[in-house]
Design an enzyme around this catalytic site. Sequence first.
Site, PDB file in Angstrom:
ATOM      1  N   MET A 173      -2.893   9.093  12.571  1.00  0.00           N
ATOM      2  CA  MET A 173      -4.120   9.443  11.843  1.00  0.00           C
ATOM      3  C   MET A 173      -4.899  10.551  12.535  1.00  0.00           C
ATOM      4  SD  MET A 173      -5.357   5.599  10.863  1.00  0.00           S
ATOM      5  CE  MET A 173      -4.925   4.807  12.391  1.00  0.00           C
ATOM      6  N   ASP A 202       0.828  -1.204   0.000  1.00  0.00           N
ATOM      7  CA  ASP A 202       0.000   0.000   0.000  1.00  0.00           C
ATOM      8  C   ASP A 202       0.860   1.250   0.000  1.00  0.00           C
ATOM      9  OD1 ASP A 202       0.643   0.399   2.752  1.00  0.00           O
ATOM     10  OD2 ASP A 202      -0.875  -1.119   3.236  1.00  0.00           O
ATOM     11  N   LYS A 222      -4.986   2.543  -0.146  1.00  0.00           N
ATOM     12  CA  LYS A 222      -5.181   2.776   1.292  1.00  0.00           C
ATOM     13  C   LYS A 222      -4.790   4.185   1.668  1.00  0.00           C
ATOM     14  CE  LYS A 222      -6.128  -0.944   3.999  1.00  0.00           C
ATOM     15  NZ  LYS A 222      -6.834  -0.842   5.192  1.00  0.00           N
TER      16      LYS A 222
HETATM   17  N1  SAH Z   1       1.084   0.392  10.581  1.00  0.00           N
HETATM   18  C1  SAH Z   1       1.518   1.761  10.451  1.00  0.00           C
HETATM   19  C2  SAH Z   1       0.408   2.725  10.774  1.00  0.00           C
HETATM   20  C3  SAH Z   1      -0.711   2.705   9.766  1.00  0.00           C
HETATM   21  S1  SAH Z   1      -1.980   3.845  10.146  1.00  0.00           S
HETATM   22  C4  SAH Z   1       2.719   1.973  11.367  1.00  0.00           C
HETATM   23  O1  SAH Z   1       3.038   1.117  12.179  1.00  0.00           O
HETATM   24  O2  SAH Z   1       3.360   3.002  11.253  1.00  0.00           O
HETATM   25  C5  SAH Z   1      -1.581   5.195   9.098  1.00  0.00           C
HETATM   26  C6  SAH Z   1      -1.008   6.341   9.887  1.00  0.00           C
HETATM   27  O3  SAH Z   1       0.323   6.057  10.253  1.00  0.00           O
HETATM   28  C7  SAH Z   1      -0.910   7.652   9.148  1.00  0.00           C
HETATM   29  O4  SAH Z   1      -2.138   8.344   9.130  1.00  0.00           O
HETATM   30  C8  SAH Z   1       0.113   8.385   9.964  1.00  0.00           C
HETATM   31  O5  SAH Z   1      -0.444   8.884  11.171  1.00  0.00           O
HETATM   32  C9  SAH Z   1       1.038   7.255  10.339  1.00  0.00           C
HETATM   33  N2  SAH Z   1       2.201   7.167   9.445  1.00  0.00           N
HETATM   34  C10 SAH Z   1       2.553   6.128   8.681  1.00  0.00           C
HETATM   35  N3  SAH Z   1       3.725   6.366   8.045  1.00  0.00           N
HETATM   36  C11 SAH Z   1       4.106   7.591   8.443  1.00  0.00           C
HETATM   37  C12 SAH Z   1       5.241   8.392   8.179  1.00  0.00           C
HETATM   38  N4  SAH Z   1       6.223   7.998   7.362  1.00  0.00           N
HETATM   39  N5  SAH Z   1       5.340   9.600   8.785  1.00  0.00           N
HETATM   40  C13 SAH Z   1       4.382  10.025   9.617  1.00  0.00           C
HETATM   41  N6  SAH Z   1       3.290   9.316   9.906  1.00  0.00           N
HETATM   42  C14 SAH Z   1       3.149   8.105   9.333  1.00  0.00           C
END
Ligand code: SAH
Length: 492
Positions: A173, A36, A58
């Site tokens: 998020m 994704d 996504k």
């Molecule tokens: N499984 C992922 C989270 C997925 S939910 C993890 O462990 O990181 C999606 C949210 O993750 C986004 O809305 C944001 O809040 C955060 N996110 C994911 N990648 C990011 C990044 N590189 N920088 C900042 N926030 C990030």
Amino acid sequence: MEKGRVYLVGAGPGDPKLITLRGREAIEKADVIVYDRLASPKLLKYAREGAEFIYCGKQSSNHTLRQEEINQLIIGRAREGKKVVRLKGGDPFVFGRGGEEAEECVDAGIPFEVIPGITSGIAAPAYAGIPITHRDFTSSFIVITGHKCRGNEEIDINWANLAKAVDTILLYMGVSNLPDIVRNLIAHGKAGETPVALVRWGTCSEQKTLTGTLDNIVEKVQQARFRSPAIIIVGEVVKLREKLNWHEQKPLFGRKVGILHTTEPSSVFIDKLDELAADTTEFSLVATNTPSNERNLSPVLEAETADHIVFSTLHGVREFFRSLRDLKKDIRSISGSFYARTEEVAERLRECGLQAELFSGKIVHKIQGGQRVLLEHKHGGKEFASGLTAKGAVVNEWAAAREEVSGSAVDDVFEAVKNKTIDMLAFSSAEAVEAFILASGSKEKGVRLASIDILCADGETAATLVNFSIKPDYILQGESVMEYTSQLSITA
Ligand code: SAH
């Protein structure tokens, strides 16, 4: 039929090098990779040839494939006996619906494995210089989703406890619900002057950090039009960023660098740019790697009787080893010492298991009359053979066959410059410059490159650019990027 298996793999937060070894191994073996938008597409380069890639989007408001469709897809492919990697941003079990995908596997009787990843809630603050715990400030942190706390909807966050019982709050998020989050935290006792940071696309080249306090962050976010995906960090630790902001200070942070190379990418050069925080895209200037029919087999035979074997180019090393293989020879049939004319070539030889010294003046000095030297030189370059023959050494020279240079790669480069998908062009070697010029032919290269910064690997590369009337803007010097002046190219 072999039974399929599903791997729920954490891709890490964005920087492709932040995946685990086990995660990379799963990608290498996968038949199908379902990924994704939060998983770096650069990781797909580890996949084997012929692997199937399925992008499933996504974005919170715009799911390309619905979760049920993703589940069906994963299970369907695994039922065909395939190894399916479900590559997910960060960690698969942190707000990633990985738990649901694992349940689907169990229900369908498909074996699965989970390969954890570095979650963005920890990595994004780290790359913004914010330690989420610190003895002087915090003894606890919490990760929560800011997704459910919309308007008057029923929310399942215990704000009272959250505001009082934990020191550092990490929200995923949460950007679009920031006003609600802030209002609730203040209403439940968090001080308005509590520091807050938002880190967008943390660990990626687009990383952006915005700081403020609970009192003013909403306004700042609106003014900056700050968007997701971002991690919101609330707590005193945010103050440490002023002192610890390390990543965003790197010389190539935020730069999108196109790397031009011939034959194989130069890993030393790419790694260096990586360490300087550049976002790199590679352009191979060589269209085909088909070996020429009249491949030069002699260097290996010559090497068997040589006392000193000197390599000038990566291409030469490659051709040498190809010949060795073709002749079914073993490297141990060569007893002479190996040398490299550049650090890059030395590194490539090390990768092949040969500890090669740099071929310096000191080495030339040590060579005695009567000794045999096998010298690989670049096309058209016979610079120092005469010095050696003057000492009475027997010098044998050879040049690796030229490979075809691709015109379409040059078109890709110009396209990327035009579309601004790159904002800097990096030449990894003098060979790359020559190949670029050769391939670009009459494409008014000088004019079209005027709009983009040019970085070169070393003095020799710079001098070659200048020869072709292209002015380098920057040059790598150890750990730093220096503005190019012609004087530098002489000393480098
Ligand atoms: N499984 C992922 C989270 C997925 S939910 C993890 O462990 O990181 C999606 C949210 O993750 C986004 O809305 C944001 O809040 C955060 N996110 C994911 N990648 C990011 C990044 N590189 N920088 C900042 N926030 C990030």
